[in-house]
Design an enzyme around this catalytic site. Structure first.
Site, PDB file in Angstrom:
ATOM      1  N   GLU A 448      40.042  59.126  10.682  1.00 46.34           N
ATOM      2  CA  GLU A 448      40.160  58.773  12.113  1.00 46.34           C
ATOM      3  C   GLU A 448      41.284  57.771  12.368  1.00 46.34           C
ATOM      4  OE1 GLU A 448      38.825  60.426  14.351  1.00 46.34           O
ATOM      5  OE2 GLU A 448      37.162  61.420  13.326  1.00 46.34           O
ATOM      6  N   GLY A 449      42.397  57.943  11.680  1.00 41.44           N
ATOM      7  CA  GLY A 449      43.529  57.018  11.823  1.00 41.44           C
ATOM      8  C   GLY A 449      43.463  55.957  10.761  1.00 41.44           C
TER       9      GLY A 449
END
Lengths: 605, 605
Positions: A448-449
């Site tokens: 997620e990043g």
């Protein structure tokens, strides 16, 4: 493993005493959620965790899913878990009553998820991914499209996924090449491949519904040409599902599992490599408007990143409670003041260095949990409030999100590592659960990043957007916390230290914004360190809030609660003495004129 | 995985250009070791690693040893490796010619071991344990006893172990209960159990020789009653082995493998739980004098702790080279200054944040290697020099050893973690070797004395012993390094920063010694942080030495070497800018009056 893997008392403290979550009932949407119902949710989540999730913690890790005859085979204990998640309403709990949901506040839901994930992270991954995918559908898809897919997802029968990453497009999503070709029949013909797709295929559900990013042929280049599609693994022969289908009514939609990734941890939750439309027979359905896929995805990004933070804090908390249990039970060595070998050995929790390691875990993980619940609370206000109240909550949430994702993730790795160290040699063996927690924690700084991406988001975007208003709001929150703490002489020192650290952070920010004006690469080169500094300050703020509540409650508390509050006060002191003290060193580096990492050349490594 | 797993150029730099290892030839014992022979050792080690060790790196991790019918079954590829270690003389290389050794300097041997362990740590564990056990025997056992056991150990036929830990005695060795009862036949009857015994049993050797701590019945309590014994797994029917035995001549010595531990990493190197004398038929032979076991063990402790540091630096180095290879090959994203999606993606090594993570690994691991080779060099001088030169080397070695054990171990965990982060999602999968390195690195802060134990050793013992003379010697070394660096204007800044950090360290030491006078528990409560501070200062000293050599060599160097030297200079700057900058924060905490970890009570957690 410790029983339970988290502190129910701390959840009550954070929700009721610090955040006053029941005050959300002043909003009509949340009016049914009072203190009693919140406690019921937490207790129900705890029972669910204890009876369904805990028994499979070690099993799921040791009996890894395998790809057999084109399908990923999960441990047979997973299907009943996913079904119960659905049947008990956990997948749709956040959604409105009219959609079958419970209009549950995020702050309560996050606490419940935390309890489940502390007990067994891997087992919780599939249903929470379904929640994310369903939320994308109900938020952005045409009602008929959403209605076709969400009911079996809510019921725990169909798995949902987020299908973003490709072999050449991970952090750089603008480079995806999966294509979507319109047809006369309303669907798109999909072609491409996706990698690292969590729960992308498994036999513990009846179908998989991919929320997939792809580019419509002939569309704009880069991120502006990305659209969002629903791509089921199996489809009905014609049109959309009606909800009346049985598994026998479904046919292949040409989504083929090319491989399963074996990995360091989270082994119970499979990750797939998918080939899309290899036989030119994969149908996708456009969600919302063309070329808006990335913006839809990013509107769900706060939820996704908050979820990662909660997962990381949960695993770190489970490791902390395991270490605590071990340290209380394990005799080894004698007090430094009296080393008489004729005396019995003492539990290692009496050694200062062991207490240091335990306090490190407590301070980082309970501080992280505070921040995550705070963000969840802002999410609730942003959802239902109006005017300035709504806008302020949105601004604070957006600003804090890279920190709320990263601080628990990065500190989770260190905290689970400390849990191993408390165990000594025992912690390195599979006889204790901490080595598993250590492995599981390592994913969170990545998905997620990555932490690097979060740093760029904070410094390159969040700090300056809307004219810096979000930072102003956060500073006001911190000042308010300082003022409340200042009412207690015992906390005046902490309040002063927070004010000083905030000043340091502001000074660094000012320095970097001046650099930005002349050199964007140098401005962002140490964004990860800037994020680390911001994390220290923000979690120090959370600890001041927790300490203030504890200090206030201490005199009238009964004995067990006195112990609890004293623990909170000591953990707050630990955080300031051992963690916040790192801020000036970071600030010095961030203001240095020596751009080592920019100047370094590839050939010199 | 990267080819090779370490930099041969860096080994030459450290040995020849920084340490001038060939100068040891001025001592008669080392007179045969010139630059050419040193390079030959390194090249031979490299070939050994490449041809024998590398092919089994992944295999040994995936096909874990199992306990079958009372014996631990190793991967069949391990026996040839152990035999070749013996045949090629690696087990006895450090020992005198007359014992069949090569009189190899420790500094050269450490570099060779580093190369092997960077390539495959697990595979190297059994033979190096044999070396340690053999060294105990030849140093302290009666000649006849040593002669009975060491030849097959040197030959790679018999495995040696260090059997210290028991269920109730890990860090607290004074609490061991394994007993030794004298008999009229010259041997002792042994009874007890030992846990976590590395290479304590396996089928890749013909016998196992345990160097075991036990208490002679009726002896003094605690550490003063600990003696050292040779306890073979199999014995000859009567008396001692002669060296002419075949495996068929050996009978059981009542050492039974009760279990094998499965663990986070280092899976190729088995760890056993042993039952000693359960049938009352286990014979042990006293090494040296009674009740001196712990002192013998501690005389070998510097070698053992140095070996852990080398292992940790080697694994971290392998992870760094894997990350470097990946970062050069993996295209993702575009330069911050020009984000045109029509342009192809760039290798991630061009992003500042990736260079930061790579420089972190390079700076910590090459700095650690410098320190380890420096200590090895002191070990050589301590062994063969005389008078003040010998004594000074001993003092420096003793002082630096807790740092040389701990710094690579603690930073190795963070460094391998950074290697995963460089890989992103790929690093979390078993498709790349970095997740294995991360798991393997985690043992080093634990074994041969945990980080907490090392901190107590440094602050509670090493700093003050011999009237603080060792610290004085180290300060003089650092001043000399500062003066040499100061000759280059480019390095004046680093020299000044080192001097300042040294001053900070001295100030903290003075503060803590004052605390010691009134409260011993508070004095030692943050010993682990004191060790961390000392590690920063000491590795900064090493980097200044490396930078000075690089700066001096740069103008006349050919192109490839210019790149190498520039890399060294950048890594030195990185260390000062990003790592040494943490010293003041540590110093502030270490001088705080708030004894959080002492005051914290068990009930408050």
């Amino acid at each position: 493993m410790a029983t339970p893997a988290y502190s129910r008392r701390d959840l009550a403290f954070q929700l009721h005493e610090v955040l006053h979550a029941e005050a959300l009932a002043r909003f009509p949407y949340f009016q049914d959620h009072d203190r009693g119902s919140i406690d019921l949710v937490l207790d129900t989540a705890g029972q669910f965790a204890e009876t369904l999730l805990r028994p499979l913690l070690t099993e799921l890790d040791r009996r890894e899913p395998q790809l057999v005859d084109g399908t990923i085979r999960l441990h047979p204990g997973v299907r009943p878990i996913i079904q119960r998640f659905g049947e008990d309403g956990w997948i749709s709990a956040l959604f409105p009553y009219e959609e079958g949901g419970q209009q549950m506040p995020h702050v309560v839901y996050s606490a419940a998820v935390f309890a489940m994930q502390a007990t067994n992270y891997s087992a919780s991954v599939p249903p929470f991914l379904t929640l994310g995918a369903a939320n994308l559908l109900r938020s952005f898809a045409a009602p008929a499209l959403a209605a076709a897919f969400t009911p079996p997802m809510y019921a725990g029968q169909w798995q949902g996924t987020m299908a973003l990453t490709e072999p050449d497009a991970g952090s750089s999503l603008s480079d995806i090449t999966t294509s979507a070709e319109p047809t006369a029949d309303g669907y798109y013909r999909m072609r491409g491949q996706k990698i690292y797709i969590s729960s992308g295929d498994h036999d513990a559900c009846d179908n998989v519904v991919h929320l997939m990013l792809a580019k419509i042929k002939g569309g704009p280049a880069g991120a502006k040409g990305i659209s969002l599609f629903v791509v089921p693994r199996q489809r009905v022969a014609q049109g959309l599902p009606t909800g009346l289908e049985t598994p026998a009514d479904l046919v292949s939609n040409d989504v083929v599992t090319a491989g399963i990734y074996h990995k360091l941890g989270c082994k119970g939750a499979p990750i797939a490599h998918l080939m899309i439309g290899g036989a030119d027979d994969c149908r996708g359905y456009l969600v919302g408007e063309p070329n808006k896929g990335l913006s839809y995805m990013f509107q769900m990004m706060n939820e996704a990143r908050l979820a990662v933070g909660v997962s990381a804090a949960a695993i770190g908390t489970a490791a902390y409670h395991a270490a605590l249990e071990y340290a209380r039970a394990r005799p080894q060595g004698r007090p430094i003041a009296s080393r008489d070998v004729a005396q019995p050995q003492v539990p290692i929790i009496r050694h200062a260095d062991v207490k240091r390691m335990l306090l490190f875990q407590k301070a980082t993980m309970e501080g992280a949990l505070g921040l995550l619940l705070q963000c969840s609370y802002y999410m609730d206000v942003a959802q239902v409030a109006e005017g300035a109240e709504k806008e302020n909550a949105e601004l604070l949430l957006d600003l804090l999100m890279p920190i709320a994702k990263t601080y628990p993730s990065e500190m989770g790795v260190l905290s689970t590592s400390a849990a191993i160290q408390v165990h000594g040699g025992a912690g390195y063996t599979t006889d204790f659960p901490v080595e598993q927690f250590f492995r599981e924690s390592r994913i969170h700084p990545i998905h997620e990043g990555t932490t690097g991406i979060q740093g760029l988001d904070l410094l390159g975007r969040k700090i300056t957007q809307h004219g810096g208003r979000a930072v102003g709001l956060l500073l006001a929150e911190m000042q308010a916390a300082g003022a409340a703490a200042g009412a207690h002489p015992e906390l005046a020192g902490l309040a002063a230290q927070l004010a000083k650290a905030v000043g340091t952070w502001q000074q660094v920010t000012g320095h970097l914004l001046a650099v930005a004006a002349r050199d964007h690469e140098r401005f962002l080169a140490d964004a990860t360190l800037y994020l680390e500094l911001a994390g220290l300050v923000v979690v120090a703020w959370q600890w001041l809030r927790q300490a203030t509540v504890a200090q206030q409650a201490l005199p009238a508390a009964h004995a067990a609660d006195q112990d609890f509050y004293r623990g909170k006060l000591m953990a707050a002191q630990y955080f300031y003495e051992y963690e916040l003290v790192k801020a000036p060193g970071l600030a010095k580096r961030l203001q240095s004129a020596n751009a080592v990492t920019v100047d370094m050349q590839e050939a010199w490594f």
